[in-house]
Write an enzyme that holds these catalytic residues in place. Structure first.
Site, PDB file in Angstrom:
ATOM      1  N   ASP A 176     -12.438  -7.035  -6.499  1.00 13.50           N
ATOM      2  CA  ASP A 176     -11.609  -8.032  -7.169  1.00 13.50           C
ATOM      3  C   ASP A 176     -11.969  -9.392  -6.571  1.00 13.50           C
ATOM      4  O   ASP A 176     -11.736  -9.651  -5.392  1.00 13.50           O
ATOM      5  CB  ASP A 176     -10.125  -7.696  -6.891  1.00 13.50           C
ATOM      6  CG  ASP A 176      -9.177  -8.341  -7.889  1.00 13.50           C
ATOM      7  OD1 ASP A 176      -9.500  -9.427  -8.394  1.00 13.50           O
ATOM      8  OD2 ASP A 176      -8.112  -7.747  -8.133  1.00 13.50           O
TER       9      ASP A 176
ATOM     10  N   ASP B  39     -10.609 -12.517 -11.086  1.00 12.24           N
ATOM     11  CA  ASP B  39      -9.223 -12.984 -11.171  1.00 12.24           C
ATOM     12  C   ASP B  39      -9.128 -14.319 -11.918  1.00 12.24           C
ATOM     13  O   ASP B  39      -9.935 -15.226 -11.675  1.00 12.24           O
ATOM     14  CB  ASP B  39      -8.706 -13.164  -9.731  1.00 12.24           C
ATOM     15  CG  ASP B  39      -7.204 -13.393  -9.652  1.00 12.24           C
ATOM     16  OD1 ASP B  39      -6.454 -12.487 -10.022  1.00 12.24           O
ATOM     17  OD2 ASP B  39      -6.788 -14.484  -9.206  1.00 12.24           O
TER      18      ASP B  39
ATOM     19  N   GLU C  42     -10.447 -11.477 -15.992  1.00 12.22           N
ATOM     20  CA  GLU C  42      -9.024 -11.560 -16.318  1.00 12.22           C
ATOM     21  C   GLU C  42      -8.762 -12.887 -17.011  1.00 12.22           C
ATOM     22  O   GLU C  42      -9.049 -13.945 -16.469  1.00 12.22           O
ATOM     23  CB  GLU C  42      -8.161 -11.475 -15.056  1.00 12.22           C
ATOM     24  CG  GLU C  42      -6.671 -11.420 -15.400  1.00 12.22           C
ATOM     25  CD  GLU C  42      -5.732 -11.872 -14.280  1.00 12.22           C
ATOM     26  OE1 GLU C  42      -4.565 -11.460 -14.289  1.00 12.22           O
ATOM     27  OE2 GLU C  42      -6.149 -12.653 -13.410  1.00 12.22           O
TER      28      GLU C  42
ATOM     29  N   HIS D 286      -1.077  -4.347 -11.374  1.00 13.64           N
ATOM     30  CA  HIS D 286      -0.220  -4.672 -10.231  1.00 13.64           C
ATOM     31  C   HIS D 286       0.714  -5.852 -10.491  1.00 13.64           C
ATOM     32  O   HIS D 286       1.507  -6.196  -9.630  1.00 13.64           O
ATOM     33  CB  HIS D 286      -1.110  -4.977  -9.024  1.00 13.64           C
ATOM     34  CG  HIS D 286      -1.968  -6.188  -9.262  1.00 13.64           C
ATOM     35  ND1 HIS D 286      -2.980  -6.214 -10.207  1.00 13.64           N
ATOM     36  CD2 HIS D 286      -1.942  -7.422  -8.722  1.00 13.64           C
ATOM     37  CE1 HIS D 286      -3.525  -7.408 -10.218  1.00 13.64           C
ATOM     38  NE2 HIS D 286      -2.929  -8.173  -9.326  1.00 13.64           N
ATOM     39  N   ASP D 287       0.562  -6.510 -11.643  1.00 11.15           N
ATOM     40  CA  ASP D 287       1.439  -7.638 -11.984  1.00 11.15           C
ATOM     41  C   ASP D 287       2.492  -7.243 -13.024  1.00 11.15           C
ATOM     42  O   ASP D 287       3.340  -8.076 -13.369  1.00 11.15           O
ATOM     43  CB  ASP D 287       0.619  -8.797 -12.584  1.00 11.15           C
ATOM     44  CG  ASP D 287      -0.364  -9.403 -11.598  1.00 11.15           C
ATOM     45  OD1 ASP D 287      -0.106  -9.370 -10.387  1.00 11.15           O
ATOM     46  OD2 ASP D 287      -1.403  -9.916 -12.063  1.00 11.15           O
TER      47      ASP D 287
HETATM   48  O1  TEU Z   1      -2.802 -12.970 -11.927  1.00 14.18           O
HETATM   49  C1  TEU Z   1      -2.836 -14.051 -12.789  1.00 14.18           C
HETATM   50  C2  TEU Z   1      -1.561 -14.478 -13.271  1.00 14.18           C
HETATM   51  O2  TEU Z   1      -1.535 -15.424 -14.038  1.00 14.18           O
HETATM   52  C3  TEU Z   1      -0.347 -13.731 -12.814  1.00 14.18           C
HETATM   53  O3  TEU Z   1       0.037 -14.234 -11.596  1.00 14.18           O
HETATM   54  C4  TEU Z   1       0.706 -13.845 -13.770  1.00 14.18           C
HETATM   55  O4  TEU Z   1       0.975 -15.160 -14.057  1.00 14.18           O
HETATM   56  C5  TEU Z   1       1.950 -13.209 -13.261  1.00 14.18           C
HETATM   57  O5  TEU Z   1       1.683 -12.023 -12.599  1.00 14.18           O
HETATM   58  C6  TEU Z   1       2.820 -12.860 -14.411  1.00 14.18           C
HETATM   59  O6  TEU Z   1       3.903 -13.707 -14.374  1.00 14.18           O
HETATM   60  C7  TEU Z   1      -3.795 -12.863 -10.977  1.00 14.18           C
HETATM   61  C8  TEU Z   1      -3.498 -11.671 -10.102  1.00 14.18           C
HETATM   62  O7  TEU Z   1      -3.565 -10.505 -10.884  1.00 14.18           O
HETATM   63  C9  TEU Z   1      -2.182 -11.869  -9.437  1.00 14.18           C
HETATM   64  O8  TEU Z   1      -1.811 -10.747  -8.671  1.00 14.18           O
HETATM   65  C10 TEU Z   1      -2.305 -13.092  -8.558  1.00 14.18           C
HETATM   66  O9  TEU Z   1      -1.058 -13.378  -7.993  1.00 14.18           O
HETATM   67  C11 TEU Z   1      -2.789 -14.306  -9.342  1.00 14.18           C
HETATM   68  O10 TEU Z   1      -3.900 -14.015 -10.165  1.00 14.18           O
HETATM   69  C12 TEU Z   1      -3.249 -15.391  -8.387  1.00 14.18           C
HETATM   70  O11 TEU Z   1      -4.438 -15.008  -7.764  1.00 14.18           O
END
Ligand code: TEU
Ligand code: CA
Length: 541
Positions: free
Chosen positions: A101, A202, A244, A318-319
């Protein structure tokens, strides 16, 4: 089926691991690389082809590793570079590739580049980040950071603001600086040489930000930067790359995932994920899912990228909250609804992703605010209360959408802490681990695990899953999600009831005259039982 025309990842299934929650090997309560290596046989049994590993680089862990302070080393919390080499090697023995990642939009504020950059304006690293003049009380504009507060933070030593789209500890890297891009390519090549199988990139659509114009994603230079990166690193290899992109649409996804290979293998986009929030508002602003919209959006992506791009297929990461709790039924029909969502997704064209625990039908966490650890949740709780929201409304949103729902420790067995750790877990184990765990499911014929395993095996056995085209069936039906896939002399029919009620309408006989490949019920009638899902294969001539 990998041919010269069809790369391996088109028939692959990718499994995402959130390392801190997967398996602890040393009792400190945090999952680690040796823990993952010890569970590879479980993943090989499931049948997956690759592991997307959420970040394990050196990091102060402000955002659980999405804030990197050394891109070419492993955080001691997770192990060492030697542990990483072991994981890559042991995975390869089981035909599993490791996808790293890469968080390239921003670094940690504790990265040596940033420590230098903030010393003075003429420091050689200053221009590695995005700075603007201003004065202490007036930021350059009103842009907001993703995890609360302004996107601009003042540094007295240089009398400037730096830009951060996420937390104050995640300063945005300046991709307009060719030296930054060169450093990034070195990092990517470092991991390619170590033998990884690919990269997940990411928030890649945010690298070409133009803060003066308040542009975050899809900046004018975006595709030029991606193509340059591709040429200097993974271009021409068989590595899988997945970008992403929250700001993707079908048109730009065709550019990202064009089969010519100039950018990425595929794009990870979220249009279907946003369908249960009030349009134009935030994910916390809840609205019931409109099933007809879900059919429409997923179908649009299926037909839109067929033959000219490639989809990532997912419900979870994971989000995101757990799909059974979110759109299924995590009570009475937990098993049926988990299998139904799996069927719907794994029947489509694209590369399916399974997020750890999804294959067990793991559910959202029933937590109090003091149990949450995620920076995003803690911020929204504080900010919304300050804005005058009622506590119970804020908690309802957090229960529904908080990221820690997906981050609870993996439920391996019925022993203390679900077999995740012998110590104190960094995040509470979901109390339902006695009912839902891998040990209980692995050898049970009708478990969610067995069902995922069977779906993966079908994708390996029948090229139609990877190759076939897509056509929505029963488009106006509010309860049934059905589609067909056609390839050569074969047609697949995927038929799902996405509700907890038994349906009355008869499924046209034409759709169910083939061989039944899989179903979440033992017997099939002419209509659908609660959350019933089936796949038929029809072979012509
Ligand atoms: O996520 C991108 C992102 O935009 C998310 O943070 C999203 O806005 C949120 O989860 C939903 O409200 C990526 C990663 O997957 C996330 O874990 C990171 O926190 C983020 O980037 C920053 O690197
Ligand atoms: Ca550990």
């Amino acid at each position: 089926m990998a041919t010269a025309k069809s790369p391996w990842w088109k028939s692959a299934v990718i499994y995402q691991i959130y390392p801190r929650s997967f398996q602890d090997s040393n009792g400190d309560g945090i999952g680690d690389l040796q823990g993952i290596t010890s569970r590879l046989d479980y993943l090989a049994d499931l049948g997956i082809d690759a592991i997307w590993l959420s970040p394990v680089y050196r990091s102060p862990q402000d955002d659980n590793g999405y804030d990197i302070s050394d891109y070419c080393d492993i955080d001691p919390m997770f192990g060492t570079l030697a542990d990483m080499d072991t994981l890559i090697g042991e995975a390869r023995k089981r035909n599993i590739r490791i996808i790293m990642d890469l968080v390239l939009n921003h670094s940690s504020d504790e990265h040596p580049w940033f420590l230098e950059a903030k010393k003075s304006r003429d420091n050689p690293f200053h221009d590695y980040y995005v700075w603007r003049d201003g004065n202490e009380d007036v930021p350059p504009n009103d842009m907001k950071a993703c995890f609360g507060g302004s996107a601009w933070t003042w540094v007295p030593d240089v009398q400037q603001y730096y830009f951060h789209q996420f937390s104050v500890k995640q300063p945005d890297l300046n991709w307009d600086n060719p030296k930054v891009r060169e450093e990034i390519y070195k990092i990517i090549n470092f991991w390619i040489e170590r033998g990884v199988g690919g990269f997940r990139l990411d928030v890649i659509d945010q690298i070409a930000k133009e803060p003066d114009l308040k542009i975050t994603n899809n900046g004018p230079m975006l595709h030029a930067y991606i193509r340059e990166m591709n040429r200097h690193t993974f271009g021409g290899t068989d590595l899988v790359t997945v970008g992403e992109a929250w700001g993707a649409n079908v048109d730009n996804a065709k550019i990202y995932s064009d089969p010519s290979g100039r950018e990425f293998s595929m794009v990870f986009q979220f249009e279907h994920i946003g369908l249960d929030q009030i349009p134009g508002k935030e994910k916390w602003d809840l609205e019931p899912l409109d099933w007809m919209e879900l059919k429409k959006v997923l179908s649009k992506w299926q037909t839109g990228l067929h033959g000219c791009g490639w989809n990532s297929l997912f419900w979870n990461n994971h989000d995101l909250p757990r799909i059974v709790s979110r759109w299924g039924d995590d009570g009475k029909y937990r098993v049926e609804s988990a299998k139904m969502f799996a069927t719907l997704l794994h029947g489509m064209q694209g590369t399916p992703y399974i997020y750890q625990g999804e294959e067990l039908g793991m559910t959202n966490a029933p937590y109090d605010i003091s149990d949450y650890r995620d920076i995003e949740t803690l911020h929204i709780y504080r900010d919304r209360l300050a804005e005058g929201y009622a506590e119970e409304d804020v908690m309802r949103s957090i229960h529904a959408k908080g990221r820690d729902n997906a981050r609870t420790p993996m439920q391996w067995d019925g022993s203390k802490n679900a077999g995740f750790t012998v110590g104190e877990p960094w995040l509470k184990v979901n109390p339902n681990y006695l009912q839902i765990n891998a040990a209980g499911e692995c050898n049970t014929a009708d478990s969610v695990f067995a069902y995922y395993k069977a779906l993966i095996a079908l994708r390996k056995k029948y090229p139609i899953f990877a190759e076939g085209d897509y056509q929505l069936l029963m488009g106006d039906d509010p309860d049934v999600f059905a589609y067909k896939r056609t390839w050569k002399e074969q047609t697949l029919y995927v038929i799902c009831n996405f509700h907890a009620k038994k349906l009355n309408e008869v499924i046209p006989e034409e759709y169910r005259k083939g061989t039944l490949l899989i179903s979440n019920y033992a017997e099939q009638g002419s209509s659908l039982k609660p959350y019933e899902a089936r796949i038929y294969l029809e072979q012509r001539n």
